[in-house]
Write an enzyme that holds these catalytic residues in place. Structure first.
Site, mmCIF file in Angstrom:
data_model
loop_
_atom_site.group_PDB
_atom_site.id
_atom_site.type_symbol
_atom_site.label_atom_id
_atom_site.label_comp_id
_atom_site.label_asym_id
_atom_site.label_seq_id
_atom_site.Cartn_x
_atom_site.Cartn_y
_atom_site.Cartn_z
ATOM 1 N N HIS A 66 41.668 43.115 72.444
ATOM 2 C CA HIS A 66 40.695 44.288 72.028
ATOM 3 C C HIS A 66 41.023 45.389 72.373
ATOM 4 O O HIS A 66 40.317 46.386 71.841
ATOM 5 C CB HIS A 66 39.284 43.897 72.036
ATOM 6 C CG HIS A 66 38.960 42.612 71.340
ATOM 7 N ND1 HIS A 66 37.593 41.742 71.588
ATOM 8 C CD2 HIS A 66 39.544 41.888 70.254
ATOM 9 C CE1 HIS A 66 37.508 40.933 70.722
ATOM 10 N NE2 HIS A 66 38.382 40.682 69.929
ATOM 11 N N GLN A 96 39.141 39.878 76.354
ATOM 12 C CA GLN A 96 38.488 40.569 75.008
ATOM 13 C C GLN A 96 38.079 41.873 75.563
ATOM 14 O O GLN A 96 37.575 42.582 75.023
ATOM 15 C CB GLN A 96 37.211 39.734 74.334
ATOM 16 C CG GLN A 96 37.754 38.554 73.979
ATOM 17 C CD GLN A 96 36.397 37.623 73.495
ATOM 18 O OE1 GLN A 96 35.754 37.695 72.489
ATOM 19 N NE2 GLN A 96 36.071 36.937 74.615
ATOM 20 N N CYS A 152 47.744 65.548 69.669
ATOM 21 C CA CYS A 152 48.416 64.359 70.099
ATOM 22 C C CYS A 152 49.699 65.053 70.856
ATOM 23 O O CYS A 152 50.080 65.651 70.439
ATOM 24 C CB CYS A 152 48.725 63.570 68.746
ATOM 25 S SG CYS A 152 50.103 62.353 69.328
ATOM 26 N N ASN A 191 30.632 30.038 82.196
ATOM 27 C CA ASN A 191 29.551 30.970 81.674
ATOM 28 C C ASN A 191 28.297 30.828 82.330
ATOM 29 O O ASN A 191 27.827 29.707 82.793
ATOM 30 C CB ASN A 191 29.326 30.818 80.101
ATOM 31 C CG ASN A 191 29.141 32.017 79.259
ATOM 32 O OD1 ASN A 191 29.916 33.103 79.494
ATOM 33 N ND2 ASN A 191 28.270 32.015 78.517
ATOM 34 N N LEU A 192 27.494 32.016 82.210
ATOM 35 C CA LEU A 192 26.126 32.024 82.923
ATOM 36 C C LEU A 192 25.387 30.904 82.022
ATOM 37 O O LEU A 192 24.308 30.204 82.692
ATOM 38 C CB LEU A 192 25.299 33.402 82.447
ATOM 39 C CG LEU A 192 24.581 33.971 83.645
ATOM 40 C CD1 LEU A 192 25.139 33.699 85.118
ATOM 41 C CD2 LEU A 192 24.209 35.313 83.201
ATOM 42 N N ALA A 242 30.270 34.115 87.199
ATOM 43 C CA ALA A 242 31.527 33.925 87.033
ATOM 44 C C ALA A 242 32.205 34.354 88.517
ATOM 45 O O ALA A 242 33.167 33.693 89.123
ATOM 46 C CB ALA A 242 32.464 34.851 86.185
#
Ligand code: NAD
Ligand code: ZN
Length: 240
Positions: free
Chosen positions: A111, A93, A138, A205-206, A223
């Site tokens: 994402h 993500q 562009c 995860n924490l 991590a």
């Protein structure tokens, strides 16, 4: 000789993977991402209302990337993808490039990516390292304004979902690293893996995430410490 227990590992990562590199998460900061409310900088409505603010926000995040380095968790996942005998699908993500700089060869950025912009006039995606403003033309079609960050904002459809769901249905180990389990559809991936059948699931995860009860195994802590240990075990064929 050790025989790897798994044939296809899928790793879903979130902002917690990059926290030890110095990039801020937002659930840990009361819903703020680097002092901004998500609704002010990460929605299509925010961009329509105040494009300059949104461009500045992503210009700052893009510039910050050059002052941070991959941490031990990024490099361990890069090594896993290069050295594991089976398949390793890295889904993130995160919009930073720290997994790539940690040696990963193929990262699915669901994402989007800070180092890309997309033209809303001709739809071309450009690799981008500079600042971008509403005056920037562009390079493909010359239109300005038109270039927006190639980031999936809240309310927009994540990228590569077909490839991701195919991997979720095929894997026999699913790891979730540094994600709070609040943002869908990523938060639903573990349930999808379990629905598909037999894969082992591990949360790193924490702290326990919102989806912790869906995981068969939990390793709570940093991590940067836990991922390298687990990667070592996986490469030796020793993990649970
Ligand atoms: P989140 O901020 O909602 O959750 C981060 C989780 O990581 C928390 O549960 C926290 O406890 C955990 N964590 C913090 N430090 C950790 C560490 N050292 N080790 C392990 N875990 C740690 O982030 P999310 O779940 O990724 O979802 C939010 C969205 O935020 C995503 O859409 C993402 O695109 C965006 N975002 C990306 C970045 C980035 O690219 N670096 C940074 C901030 C936000
Ligand atoms: Zn264009």
């Amino acid at each position: 000789m050790n025989v790897p227990r798994y044939g296809h590992i899928v790793v879903l990562s979130g902002a917690g993977l990059s926290a030890e590199s110095g990039l801020s998460t937002f659930r840990d900061n009361g819903g703020l991402w680097d002092n901004h409310r998500v609704e002010d900088v990460a929605t299509p409505e925010a961009y329509a209302r105040n494009p300059d603010l949104v461009q500045r926000f992503y210009n700052e995040r893009r510039a910050k990337l050059s002052s941070v380095q991959p941490n031990a968790a990024h490099t361990a996942l890069g090594r896993l993808q290069r050295e594991f005998e089976g398949q390793v699908t890295l889904v993130t993500q995160n919009v930073d490039d720290l997994l790539e700089r940690g040696g990963a060869r193929d990262v699915i950025h669901m994402h989007g990516e800070l180092l890309k912009v997309r033209c809303t006039a001709c739809n071309t995606v450009h690799g981008w390292r500079e600042d971008c403003t509403e005056a920037t033309r562009c390079p493909a079609c010359g239109v300005a304004p038109g270039l927006r960050p190639d980031i999936v904002w809240f309310g927009e459809m994540p990228y590569h979902l077909d490839r991701i769901y195919a991997a979720l249905g095929d894997c026999d180990l699913f790891l979730s690293v540094g994600t709070s389990g609040n943002v869908y559809p990523a938060a639903g991936f573990v349930a999808e893996v379990r629905r598909a059948g037999y894969a082992h699931t591990i949360e790193i995860n924490l702290e326990p995430s919102a989806g912790v009860s869906y995981f068969a195994e939990h390793r709570h802590g940093k991590a940067g410490e836990i991922v390298p240990e687990l990667v070592e075990q996986l490469l030796k064929g020793e993990a649970s």
